[in-house]
Design an enzyme around this catalytic site. Sequence first.
Site, PDB file in Angstrom:
ATOM      1  N   ASP A   1      10.687  -5.464 -23.357  1.00 45.24           N
ATOM      2  CA  ASP A   1      11.253  -4.124 -23.473  1.00 45.24           C
ATOM      3  C   ASP A   1      12.663  -4.173 -24.081  1.00 45.24           C
ATOM      4  O   ASP A   1      13.465  -5.036 -23.708  1.00 45.24           O
ATOM      5  CB  ASP A   1      11.326  -3.519 -22.058  1.00 45.24           C
ATOM      6  CG  ASP A   1      11.671  -2.042 -22.071  1.00 45.24           C
ATOM      7  OD1 ASP A   1      10.877  -1.256 -22.603  1.00 45.24           O
ATOM      8  OD2 ASP A   1      12.739  -1.674 -21.545  1.00 45.24           O
TER       9      ASP A   1
ATOM     10  N   GLU B   1       9.751  -5.517 -28.351  1.00 47.97           N
ATOM     11  CA  GLU B   1       9.952  -4.119 -28.692  1.00 47.97           C
ATOM     12  C   GLU B   1      11.377  -4.041 -29.223  1.00 47.97           C
ATOM     13  O   GLU B   1      12.339  -4.088 -28.467  1.00 47.97           O
ATOM     14  CB  GLU B   1       9.801  -3.205 -27.468  1.00 47.97           C
ATOM     15  CG  GLU B   1       9.861  -1.737 -27.864  1.00 47.97           C
ATOM     16  CD  GLU B   1      10.683  -0.850 -26.944  1.00 47.97           C
ATOM     17  OE1 GLU B   1      10.562   0.371 -27.037  1.00 47.97           O
ATOM     18  OE2 GLU B   1      11.479  -1.364 -26.136  1.00 47.97           O
TER      19      GLU B   1
HETATM   20  C1  NOJ Z   1      11.210   1.252 -23.962  1.00 45.44           C
HETATM   21  C2  NOJ Z   1      10.040   1.701 -23.147  1.00 45.44           C
HETATM   22  O1  NOJ Z   1       8.894   1.676 -23.968  1.00 45.44           O
HETATM   23  C3  NOJ Z   1      10.387   3.071 -22.639  1.00 45.44           C
HETATM   24  O2  NOJ Z   1       9.282   3.688 -22.024  1.00 45.44           O
HETATM   25  C4  NOJ Z   1      11.547   2.958 -21.695  1.00 45.44           C
HETATM   26  O3  NOJ Z   1      11.966   4.246 -21.310  1.00 45.44           O
HETATM   27  C5  NOJ Z   1      12.738   2.249 -22.357  1.00 45.44           C
HETATM   28  N1  NOJ Z   1      12.334   1.096 -23.106  1.00 45.44           N
HETATM   29  C6  NOJ Z   1      13.735   1.810 -21.315  1.00 45.44           C
HETATM   30  O4  NOJ Z   1      13.239   0.751 -20.567  1.00 45.44           O
END
Ligand code: NOJ
Length: 562
Positions: free
Chosen positions: A223, A288
């Site tokens: 993440d 991500e």
């Molecule tokens: C990316 C995640 O996909 C999202 O759902 C989340 O709110 C943020 N990162 C913070 O962790």
Amino acid sequence: MPSSSSLNLVSAAGATTGPDWWRQAAVYQIYPRSFSDSNGDGIGDLKGITAKVPYLQALGIDAVWLSPFYPSALADGGYDVDDYRNVDPKLGTLADFDEMTAALHAAGIKLIADIVPNHSSNRHEWFKEALAAPKGSAARARYIFRDGLGKDGEVPPSDWDSKFGGPAWERIIEADGTPGQWYMHIFAKEQPDFNWDNPEVREDFLTTLKFWSDRGVDGFRIDVAHALVKDLSEPLPSKAELPVEGTGADGLADGSHPFWDRDDVHGIYAEWRKLFNQYTPPRTAVAEAWVHASRRARYASPEGLGQAFNFDLLQADFDADAFRSIITKNLAEAEATGASSTWVFSNHDVVRHATRYGLPAGSGRHGQDWLRQGGSASAVDTELGLARARAASLLMFALPGSAYLYQGEELGLQEVGCIADSARQDPAFFRNPGVDIGRDGCRVPLPWTSEGTSFGFGDGGAHLPQPEWFAGYAVDAQENVEDSTLEFYREALLYRRHLQSAEQLKWVRADASVLHFSRPNGWQSVTNFGSGLVELPAGTVILSSGPLEGGKLPRNTTAWIV
Ligand code: NOJ
Ligand code: CA
């Protein structure tokens, strides 16, 4: 639709085993609280997933990516983690986790766990310790604490905004009851950012990655992988002085932002890679990272995480030129670094692509204006949206690299745009009133049956309201129904597994109306983005995303030819 009997599809099983299984995998994202509820408390759980393993197997996916399932107060849908090495009691136990993993593995499906390293929740033991400990203590040094400005420290250390709206700093009450220091949170205030300069933080995440790897997790989704390392040297720049950031392809290209995409973040992933490579097969990882396309390669390098999400297609309109240039660029990048490409149209953060593609022009970037205007279902041309979504997904499944799917897209499910304010859960909605409607609309629990309580999600209702029209999208309304989106996905994934070949693509025709490419084994994909009918090449049409007209390919349709 043409029959699939000409190919021996059974022999395809196991095509993605071996250490490189991830390179061209079809990965299905499960948002656990909205997938299947086994005990009728309105919240999807791990036993619910285990019960649906036969469904996942029949769908033909290679791996599941499981969004956070850790203990959490759900200030951000589970991306606020209380304890990285446990299961949320509302979702089950570690024993349920093991049972689920074993069931997935027995079905030939790998498991990718979501790791949230940029921030914990404010209920994490470490954060509680930090609040109880004095300024300057080792407990505070695991997070990012600063004194405030102004006479009494009442002004935040900088005027930065959090991603969900409002300030990026929150003031604490010290143990003696007086207002004290501030901590940084890029996201909600319940998500304090870790201090990754602290070796203890680094060590603890290695322990977490080892914990899940030892339990049989095959890979990790990281993440906000581009935010961990920050340059917070004083004086902190003001908001106006920050380099202008973008997202995805229009992001910064030089790593100059104080907290996004700094070069030093790769030192962390080099350490993680050493750990991943101690396992057989090596654990995989996908970043991500909403970074400039030119900077994605480092996250995806074999010395780093191995893969990084490419959100370019997800951000593009249904447009041949845009798709072609994105595909070409990303394949070249992947080839240069040894990574495999990733493709994605939908996830738990964006309006579902079957809806995005059915919105009138001018609905704002990714449907945000439509949501702000009330998200009315009648404003969506669902037929057009679904036709384009099916065409786009079929095109994606033919691309070299791995395809990431989001639960419900195999049903052609539409976004739930209209949700009462009182039922909404996403912090983005509450922190940014009227501006950000949030992401609840793609997180509404799945319809499994066209009748019954919560459309078969569970016996006790659903934690987000499901609209009446969900009935038409239910699994039981589509199973064994010729040409349903579910059967179409099953067929596409089965063919894909069978046909997968070297990670190369050759354009046969790429203009404003048609994208036609072939893979080294002769597998061809043709998509009609234009308005007329398109002649198909010689060969057998094994699958198309919609009916052909007189043997020709209509608009908004993709066909596969071998
Ligand atoms: C990316 C995640 O996909 C999202 O759902 C989340 O709110 C943020 N990162 C913070 O962790
Ligand atoms: Ca439950």
